[in-house]
Enzyme design. Structure first.
Site, PDB file in Angstrom:
ATOM      1  N   ASP A  79      19.904  36.867  -3.216  1.00 41.48           N
ATOM      2  CA  ASP A  79      20.222  35.463  -2.936  1.00 41.48           C
ATOM      3  C   ASP A  79      20.858  34.794  -4.149  1.00 41.48           C
ATOM      4  O   ASP A  79      20.745  35.279  -5.275  1.00 41.48           O
ATOM      5  CB  ASP A  79      18.962  34.696  -2.509  1.00 41.48           C
ATOM      6  CG  ASP A  79      17.874  34.695  -3.582  1.00 41.48           C
ATOM      7  OD1 ASP A  79      17.648  35.751  -4.202  1.00 41.48           O
ATOM      8  OD2 ASP A  79      17.247  33.647  -3.807  1.00 41.48           O
ATOM      9  N   GLU A 144      14.556  35.002  -4.453  1.00 42.11           N
ATOM     10  CA  GLU A 144      14.137  34.840  -5.851  1.00 42.11           C
ATOM     11  C   GLU A 144      14.364  33.423  -6.332  1.00 42.11           C
ATOM     12  O   GLU A 144      13.537  32.841  -7.025  1.00 42.11           O
ATOM     13  CB  GLU A 144      14.917  35.821  -6.738  1.00 42.11           C
ATOM     14  CG  GLU A 144      14.372  35.976  -8.164  1.00 42.11           C
ATOM     15  CD  GLU A 144      14.934  34.983  -9.170  1.00 42.11           C
ATOM     16  OE1 GLU A 144      14.373  34.861 -10.259  1.00 42.11           O
ATOM     17  OE2 GLU A 144      15.934  34.292  -8.857  1.00 42.11           O
TER      18      GLU A 144
HETATM   19 ZN    ZN Z   1      18.537  35.505 -11.008  1.00 43.29          ZN
END
Ligand code: ZN
Length: 440
Positions: A79, A144
């Site tokens: 992401d 994340e």
């Molecule tokens: Zn990162």
């Protein structure tokens, strides 16, 4: 001719896999497209490695090795953070345009460069019929940037299967050029710990009312006073052992006059702490817990006095401090019972990974591929998914094998993010060597 690895990086960067704390705001189709693209760009990897899906779009691959006593985990995340449309990008953010010898776009540095380099290294090795000496796990999270749970699910799965990694390697440090004032050599910084991310909300309630008859010390004023007090009373600075080690390793490369002083860094910690604080925001963040006032909310209208005012404080907790220490500090400096302090997100600093023979194994490979760099451990200020892996592994290191200028490092989460083509290809070589040279 463009290297095929570069074309693969471009293909992944073009897919806007932006994560969001609100699952309904996530473009599921983009993440589906990203996984499809990875399947077509890395066919051998998908054919030969076992895949477990974690979270919504997280990937956990196992490449069985000749042995599994010392498995390793290579991490990256799929992401990216959103793009501010008003920011003056030199190239459109998801164009993956090549200009000036670099690939431009959101995610080139954070973290699709690592995703692509790891997968391409595996792909190349599979083409030569390589069988790794140890099990190699690849863990790619899909959330994340929003502190999501895919990495936790990956750790749960590894724990369930009894996997105790020899080491885990995630993003974090890099081969940083212009990293340290006075040091001409690049610094290959390997993160051995990361600060914790904690957020609190300050809230003051009051009567509100018409702006024509304001009472003294309303909620907004009390909130403002609390914010100023926090800003003026930082937590004490100190220099942890890791930073002393960093200074010692840098000492031989400092201007002559500074060498003897830095060589004795462990004896001058208070002085060093003051120097870090004086050296600017990036250095200061290495020496203490930081408080950033982020969100502010008060009255909805110009002629209405707020009946409640809130401020968000994003806190990065230094290893050695705990969240409870931080909260006690906040209550003490705010010193106002009308300001309610609520914890929104609680994250402790990570444990410190040892600088031992496992660290040396990784560091030697870094030194071999980047001979001009000073290789050193450091405490990193940003958070990564790898913090979750400290549950099953003592040796969690944070390093992306890419050369980055100071300007490039500032583009992460900002605009004009770009990764030099040569730096990217050197990174592919590095991951390839890392896997190929695993000890039996
Ligand atoms: Zn990162």
């Amino acid at each position: 001719m463009t290297d095929r690895a570069v074309a693969k990086l471009q293909a992944l960067v073009r897919i806007p896999s932006v994560s969001d704390r609100d699952p309904t705001q996530v473009d599921i189709a983009a993440f589906d497209a990203l996984l499809d693209e990875m399947r077509s760009q890395f066919p051998r990897l998908h054919e030969s490695l076992e895949l477990t899906l974690v979270g919504t779009h997280g990937l956990l691959f196992r490449w069985p090795g000749r042995a599994s006593e010392r498995p390793i985990v290579l991490m990256a995340h799929l992401d990216v953070v959103p793009v501010d449309e008003s920011a003056p990008w030199q190239q459109p953010a998801f164009s993956a345009e090549i200009a000036g010898g670099a690939v431009w776009g959101r995610g080139t540095l954070d973290d699709k460069g690592c995703v692509t380099a790891i997968c391409e290294a595996v792909e190349r090795l599979l083409e030569t019929g390589h069988e790794p000496a140890q099990d190699v796990w690849l863990s790619f999270g899909c959330d994340e940037e929003v502190s999501g749970s895919a990495a936790i699910a990956a750790v749960d799965e590894l724990e369930r299967r009894g996997v105790r990694p020899w080491f885990v390697l995630d993003e974090g440090g890099a081969v940083a050029h212009e990293a340290f004032p006075g040091v001409k050599r690049p610094v290959a910084a390997i993160g051995v710990a990361e600060k914790g991310t904690t957020s609190v909300e300050l809230r003051v309630e009051g009567r509100g009312g018409h702006a024509s008859t304001p009472a003294r010390n309303g909620p907004t004023v009390k909130l403002a006073r609390a914010v100023l007090r926090i800003d003026r009373s930082p937590m004490p600075a100190r220099v942890p052992d890791t930073t002393v080690e960093l200074m010692k390793r840098l000492a031989p490369h400092l201007p002559l006059a500074l060498r003897p002083v830095m060589g004795r860094a462990d004896q001058i910690r208070p002085l060093l702490a003051r120097a870090l604080i004086a050296a600017g925001a990036e250095a200061a963040a290495m020496a203490r817990t930081t408080f950033a006032i982020t969100t502010l909310d008060g009255s909805p209208a110009l002629n209405v006095i707020a009946s409640s005012a809130t401020a968000g404080v994003n806190i990065r907790v230094m290893p050695g401090d705990t969240v409870d220490d931080v909260l006690a500090h906040l209550r003490k400096v705010v010193d106002d019972p009308d300001v309610r302090i609520t914890v929104v997100e609680r994250g402790e600093a990570s444990p410190l990974s040892p600088v031992d023979e496992v660290f040396d194994h990784v560091a030697a490979l870094v030194a071999g591929h980047f001979p001009d760099a000073v290789v050193t451990p450091y405490v990193q200020t940003g958070a990564t998914d790898s913090r979750h892996f400290t549950r099953i592994c003592e040796h969690v290191y944070r390093f992306a094998p890419f050369r980055m200028s100071a300007t490039q490092r500032r583009t992460v989460h900002s605009y004009d993010e770009h990764l030099d083509v040569d730096a990217f290809l050197a990174g592919v070589d590095w991951y390839q060597a890392l896997i190929a040279e695993l000890p039996a």
